[in-house]
Write a protein that holds these residues in place. Structure first.
Motif, PDB file in Angstrom:
ATOM      1  N   THR A  62     -11.091  12.096  32.927  1.00 11.93           N
ATOM      2  CA  THR A  62     -11.856  12.742  32.577  1.00 11.93           C
ATOM      3  C   THR A  62     -12.749  11.184  31.948  1.00 11.93           C
ATOM      4  O   THR A  62     -12.332  10.163  31.936  1.00 11.93           O
ATOM      5  CB  THR A  62     -12.268  13.679  31.458  1.00 11.93           C
TER       6      THR A  62
ATOM      7  N   HIS B 209     -15.211  16.962  34.624  1.00 15.96           N
ATOM      8  CA  HIS B 209     -16.638  16.167  33.689  1.00 15.96           C
ATOM      9  C   HIS B 209     -16.014  16.543  32.900  1.00 15.96           C
ATOM     10  O   HIS B 209     -15.600  17.635  31.804  1.00 15.96           O
ATOM     11  CB  HIS B 209     -18.007  16.807  34.076  1.00 15.96           C
ATOM     12  N   ILE B 210     -16.648  15.717  31.987  1.00 22.65           N
ATOM     13  CA  ILE B 210     -16.609  15.986  30.347  1.00 22.65           C
ATOM     14  C   ILE B 210     -17.880  16.112  30.321  1.00 22.65           C
ATOM     15  O   ILE B 210     -18.341  16.740  28.492  1.00 22.65           O
ATOM     16  CB  ILE B 210     -16.422  14.471  29.212  1.00 22.65           C
ATOM     17  N   SER B 211     -19.369  16.184  30.421  1.00 24.66           N
ATOM     18  CA  SER B 211     -20.322  16.124  30.299  1.00 24.66           C
ATOM     19  C   SER B 211     -20.788  15.867  31.817  1.00 24.66           C
ATOM     20  O   SER B 211     -21.289  15.164  32.368  1.00 24.66           O
ATOM     21  CB  SER B 211     -21.557  16.091  29.221  1.00 24.66           C
TER      22      SER B 211
ATOM     23  N   VAL C  71     -14.722   8.534  29.563  1.00 23.42           N
ATOM     24  CA  VAL C  71     -14.913   8.858  28.292  1.00 23.42           C
ATOM     25  C   VAL C  71     -15.756   7.037  27.693  1.00 23.42           C
ATOM     26  O   VAL C  71     -16.010   6.322  28.625  1.00 23.42           O
ATOM     27  CB  VAL C  71     -14.199   8.654  27.218  1.00 23.42           C
TER      28      VAL C  71
ATOM     29  N   ASP D 100     -18.600   9.968  25.916  1.00 17.22           N
ATOM     30  CA  ASP D 100     -19.524  11.187  26.348  1.00 17.22           C
ATOM     31  C   ASP D 100     -20.664  10.327  26.344  1.00 17.22           C
ATOM     32  O   ASP D 100     -20.680  10.084  25.683  1.00 17.22           O
ATOM     33  CB  ASP D 100     -19.398  11.404  25.526  1.00 17.22           C
TER      34      ASP D 100
ATOM     35  N   ASP E 111     -19.051  21.145  31.742  1.00 15.52           N
ATOM     36  CA  ASP E 111     -18.786  20.027  31.151  1.00 15.52           C
ATOM     37  C   ASP E 111     -16.873  20.374  30.802  1.00 15.52           C
ATOM     38  O   ASP E 111     -16.782  20.793  29.225  1.00 15.52           O
ATOM     39  CB  ASP E 111     -19.048  19.756  29.826  1.00 15.52           C
TER      40      ASP E 111
ATOM     41  N   PRO F 194     -10.890  14.905  24.742  1.00 17.27           N
ATOM     42  CA  PRO F 194     -10.385  13.648  23.954  1.00 17.27           C
ATOM     43  C   PRO F 194     -10.035  14.675  22.867  1.00 17.27           C
ATOM     44  O   PRO F 194      -9.001  13.483  21.616  1.00 17.27           O
ATOM     45  CB  PRO F 194     -12.113  13.192  23.776  1.00 17.27           C
TER      46      PRO F 194
ATOM     47  N   TYR G 239     -19.576   7.041  29.682  1.00 15.19           N
ATOM     48  CA  TYR G 239     -18.989   6.575  30.566  1.00 15.19           C
ATOM     49  C   TYR G 239     -18.301   5.702  31.249  1.00 15.19           C
ATOM     50  O   TYR G 239     -18.296   5.509  32.895  1.00 15.19           O
ATOM     51  CB  TYR G 239     -19.521   8.013  31.661  1.00 15.19           C
TER      52      TYR G 239
ATOM     53  N   PHE H 162     -13.933  19.342  30.910  1.00 14.13           N
ATOM     54  CA  PHE H 162     -13.317  18.158  30.100  1.00 14.13           C
ATOM     55  C   PHE H 162     -13.360  18.254  28.612  1.00 14.13           C
ATOM     56  O   PHE H 162     -13.506  16.636  28.582  1.00 14.13           O
ATOM     57  CB  PHE H 162     -13.190  17.868  30.794  1.00 14.13           C
ATOM     58  N   ARG H 163     -14.843  18.953  28.693  1.00 15.22           N
ATOM     59  CA  ARG H 163     -15.327  18.610  27.096  1.00 15.22           C
ATOM     60  C   ARG H 163     -14.730  17.964  25.834  1.00 15.22           C
ATOM     61  O   ARG H 163     -14.768  17.259  24.775  1.00 15.22           O
ATOM     62  CB  ARG H 163     -16.803  18.961  26.475  1.00 15.22           C
ATOM     63  N   ASN H 164     -13.269  18.726  26.280  1.00 14.40           N
ATOM     64  CA  ASN H 164     -12.557  19.057  24.993  1.00 14.40           C
ATOM     65  C   ASN H 164     -11.437  18.271  25.358  1.00 14.40           C
ATOM     66  O   ASN H 164     -10.493  18.405  24.343  1.00 14.40           O
ATOM     67  CB  ASN H 164     -12.407  20.144  24.398  1.00 14.40           C
TER      68      ASN H 164
END
Length: 220
Positions: A202, A141-143, A204, A206, A149, A155, A209, A151-153
């Motif tokens: 992931t 998950h990016i969020s 994008v 955020d 989250d 990108p 999606y 995989f929030r970083n």
């Protein structure tokens, strides 16, 4: 270009759910992938949304960790058999997460969909294990308000960054060689490979999606 061809048996009619979005997976039959509306072939990439590629950087230094750093000269030889991943480390973006297996399930509409990993990175059932020649598919998950989250970083990752995939008995060093943004229907990123690679996926942007960030790393 996405071509209709026989995919690996594990590529079922399913959808990858990441941060509230889904990536369809086709049936293992030689039929072309088409859009849901007009039937035109869907492109593998989304030109309007692009991630700029940057020159490869020096190998990052892995922070203090109970897992020792694998140097290229000490890399474990390619093996026919390997244990599944249990941990993913990307020092350049501060990622150090456990990895858990994810498989397919029926969603609330009765359709097959990929499970998602809560507060962890998911290793797709049927994809390769670290150390094997093949495609190790990892998603996160990016969020997500309920599943974190992890995989929030993602990108922020750049070409040349190191990716360390850890199993119960050893670890494997990969280096990022490709970064792209694709449409959800670009299921070829899940296909097996004749090289030893890791594919990180992931959603994008955020909160929107609408596309998928695909980071591919090749074993050192």
């Amino acid at each position: 270009m996405i071509r209709g061809r026989l995919l690996a048996p594990w590529l079922l009619a399913a959808a990858l759910l990441v941060g509230g979005c889904r990536l369809p997976v086709t049936l293992a039959v030689p039929v072309p992938l088409t859009g849901s509306g007009g039937g035109d072939a869907l492109p593998a990439k989304a030109p309007p949304v692009a991630v700029p590629k940057r020159a490869a950087t020096a190998e990052p230094t892995v922070p203090a960790s109970p897992v020792p750093t694998v140097l290229p000269s000490a890399a474990v030889p390619f093996t026919a058999k390997s244990l599944p991943p249990v941990r993913l480390i990307i020092p350049s973006i501060g990622l150090d997460s456990r990895v858990v297996p994810v498989s397919t399930r029926l969603d609330n509409r009765g359709q097959l969909a990929w499970e998602t990993a809560a507060f962890a990175v998911g290793h797709h059932a049927g994809s390769a294990n670290p150390g094997q020649v093949g495609n190790v598919v990892l998603s996160g998950h990016i969020s997500s308000p309920h599943e974190g989250d992890v995989f929030r970083n993602l990108p922020k990752v750049q070409l040349g960054d190191g990716v360390i995939v850890v199993t119960a008995d050893q670890q494997f060093l990969y280096r990022v060689v490709d970064i792209q943004v694709v449409l959800p229907q670009a299921v070829e990123v899940l296909e097996p490979s004749d090289r030893s690679i890791v594919t990180l996926i992931t959603c994008v942007p955020d909160g929107v999606y609408s596309h998928r960030l695909v980071v591919r790393a090749e074993r050192v």
